[in-house]
Design an enzyme around this catalytic site. Structure first.
Site, short mmCIF file in Angstrom:
data_model
loop_
_atom_site.label_atom_id
_atom_site.label_comp_id
_atom_site.label_asym_id
_atom_site.label_seq_id
_atom_site.Cartn_x
_atom_site.Cartn_y
_atom_site.Cartn_z
N LYS A 190 -8.91 -2.34 2.07
CA LYS A 190 -9.38 -1.06 1.56
C LYS A 190 -8.66 -0.75 0.26
O LYS A 190 -7.48 -0.42 0.23
CB LYS A 190 -9.13 0.09 2.54
N GLU A 266 5.36 -0.61 2.40
CA GLU A 266 6.11 -0.49 1.14
C GLU A 266 5.72 0.86 0.57
O GLU A 266 4.58 1.08 0.20
CB GLU A 266 5.77 -1.63 0.18
N CYS A 301 6.34 3.01 -7.90
CA CYS A 301 7.23 3.36 -6.80
C CYS A 301 8.69 3.05 -7.10
O CYS A 301 9.59 3.68 -6.54
CB CYS A 301 6.78 2.69 -5.51
N GLU A 397 10.02 12.28 -5.19
CA GLU A 397 9.33 11.31 -6.04
C GLU A 397 8.29 12.03 -6.88
O GLU A 397 7.41 12.72 -6.37
CB GLU A 397 8.66 10.24 -5.19
#
Length: 497
Positions: A190, A266, A301, A397
């Protein structure tokens, strides 16, 4: 061969994106006929209508993947056969790298230069590296007495699911597809709903290379529909997810609520860039500091937004960072001279701007950047000074082009501040003292520590995080294969004498 801005624009004008799902070797509509639009974030223009896959479509894809896996067409093929096909995939990606790069730049707002580096280099290298590994992965024979022989074999896990992020669409597809297919799995992928187009084109190239129908299936859709259906599917044996920590938790729950499938995660990061007092502020260091925060518009990230700088170096470091930031060119992602493209969506830009406002509200001083008046979803590279560890921008973040400078009185303070986070993905340390560098690297609770340069490593080195940045599974390197393999022991009693 590098094309000009005009040539990339001409190629973009000729590009006709395919938004259909790819299931069992055929492009098709979603079962209920529904679609969603994917938009060029640099212009706001609609690129294509995309099949909105849901649970019924995931069921079709998994059924195809399971059928071909059980038939052994790919799963029990000679490793050399899988190797040959995956090498063809690598060749076809290289041959079509300009088309793929333009498609990805249009869909993501990433600069064409970054897309070319990734798709012309990294993506085919992943397929080639795992292709070459396909016939070089061995089992073991355990030590036993003379009355038995114990064979430890590695077998493909079965049907692999993968849910991709939007910031590196084709790179992340290669990270997950190449190792899973190399060991013999079938896969259901996906792509992120914001960026499905290059992955769908990859499926077409994989079919051309000879990947059998049903081995690779692409189901574009939303996380709450197609993504959830993959996580909960009882006939998917392992799932690899890259994305937010919040959604990673959901995949752990999906596994527990279904068949306890293996889950590789992750996820997010809040990575520090540490400059100790003995470091030399060279042009190279400043370039690494800037790129660690602003590469891919900070939508990364492992971005090193938190820059922990020894107090005596802060003034010079800040001035040189400002000089470097002023040289960045913000603009049309298809222009090879552009350094920073757009944010992925209007909502994401608004979220990053909220973080920038929170930094100012908390007392940090914004000395560069902020909103851009360009059409599309652009934010200028933003620099804060006087950031403290308790501020929201120092703890959460941001996933945007923001760099925060934090003065540190000592290496011990830097280590304490760097470690005081829920995340543990990446860190960078600059120092001339190798003993101190290794001490910091061993002490930092994160998956990758880069010394005297910002780097995530390469295909040979595993990538993943500690704490809320990841799980025990890893992307890249031989460790990535473990996500898609299961271990079997065959214990054979033997005659003695």
């Amino acid at each position: 061969m590098t094309l000009s801005h005009a040539e990339f624009q001409a190629l973009a004008a000729k590009t006709k994106p395919n938004g259909k799902a790819f299931i069992d070797g055929k492009f098709c509509e979603a079962a209920d006929g529904s679609v969603f639009e994917t938009v060029n974030p640099a212009t706001g223009q609609v690129l294509a209508a995309v099949a909105h896959c849901k649970a019924a479509d995931v069921d079709r894809a998994v059924a195809a993947a399971r059928r071909v896996f059980n038939a052994g067409i790919w799963s029990r093929a000679e490793p050399e056969e899988r190797k040959e096909v995956l090498l063809k995939v690598a060749r076809l990606v290289r041959e079509n790298s300009h088309e793929l790069a333009v498609l990805e730049s249009l869909d993501t707002g990433k600069t064409i230069s970054d897309c070319l580096d990734e798709i012309g280099g990294e993506v085919p290298n992943f397929f080639q590296w795992y292709a070459e590994l396909a016939d070089k992965t061995f089992g073991k024979i355990a030590p036993t007495g003379p009355g038995a022989m114990a064979l430890i074999t590695k077998e493909p896990a079965g049907v692999a699911g993968a849910v991709l992020p939007w910031n590196f669409p084709l790179v992340m597809a290669a990270w997950k597809i190449a190792p899973s297919l190399a060991v013999g799995c079938s896969a259901v992928i996906k792509p992120a709903e914001q960026t499905p187009l290059s992955t769908l084109r990859l499926a077409e190239l994989m079919q051309e290379a000879g990947v059998p129908d049903g081995v690779i299936n692409i189901v574009p859709g939303f996380g709450e529909t197609a993504g959830k259906a993959i996580g909960l599917h009882n006939d998917i044996d392992t799932v690899s997810f890259t994305g937010s920590t919040e959604v990673g938790r959901m995949f752990m729950r999906y596994s527990g609520d279904s068949n306890l499938k293996g889950v590789g995660l992750e996820m997010g990061g809040k990575s520090p860039f540490i400059v100790l007092e003995d470091a030399r502020l060279t042009d190279d260091l400043i370039e690494h500091a800037a790129m660690s925060a602003f590469w891919n518009g900070g939508q990364n990230c492992s971005a090193n937004m938190r820059q922990l700088i020894a107090a005596p170096l802060v003034e010079e470091f800040t001035g040189r960072i400002l000089d470097r930031v002023k040289a960045f060119q913000l603009g049309d992602p298809l222009d090879p001279e552009t350094d920073i493209g757009s944010m992925i969506t209007r909502d994401h830009k608004d979220m990053v701007m909220d973080y920038i406002q929170s930094g100012m509200d908390d007392g940090a001083q914004m000395i560069a950047g902020g909103d851009s008046d360009l059409p599309g979803y652009f934010i200028a590279p933003t620099v804060f000074q006087n950031v403290t560890p308790d501020m929201k921008i120092a703890r959460e973040e941001i996933f945007g082009p923001v760099l925060g400078i934090m003065p540190m009185k000592s290496a011990e303070e830097a280590l304490t501040v760097a470690s005081d986070t829920d995340y543990g993905l990446h860190a960078t340390v600059f120092t001339q003292d190798i003993d101190r560098a290794l001490h910091m690297a061993r002490s930092l609770p994160c998956g990758t520590v880069s010394v005297n340069g910002f780097s995530e490593g390469d295909i040979k080195t595993p990538f993943g995080g500690y704490k809320q940045s990841g799980s025990l599974a890893r992307d890249n390197g031989t460790e990535a294969l473990e996500q898609y393999l299961q271990t079997k022991t065959i214990w054979v009693q033997t005659a003695v004498g």
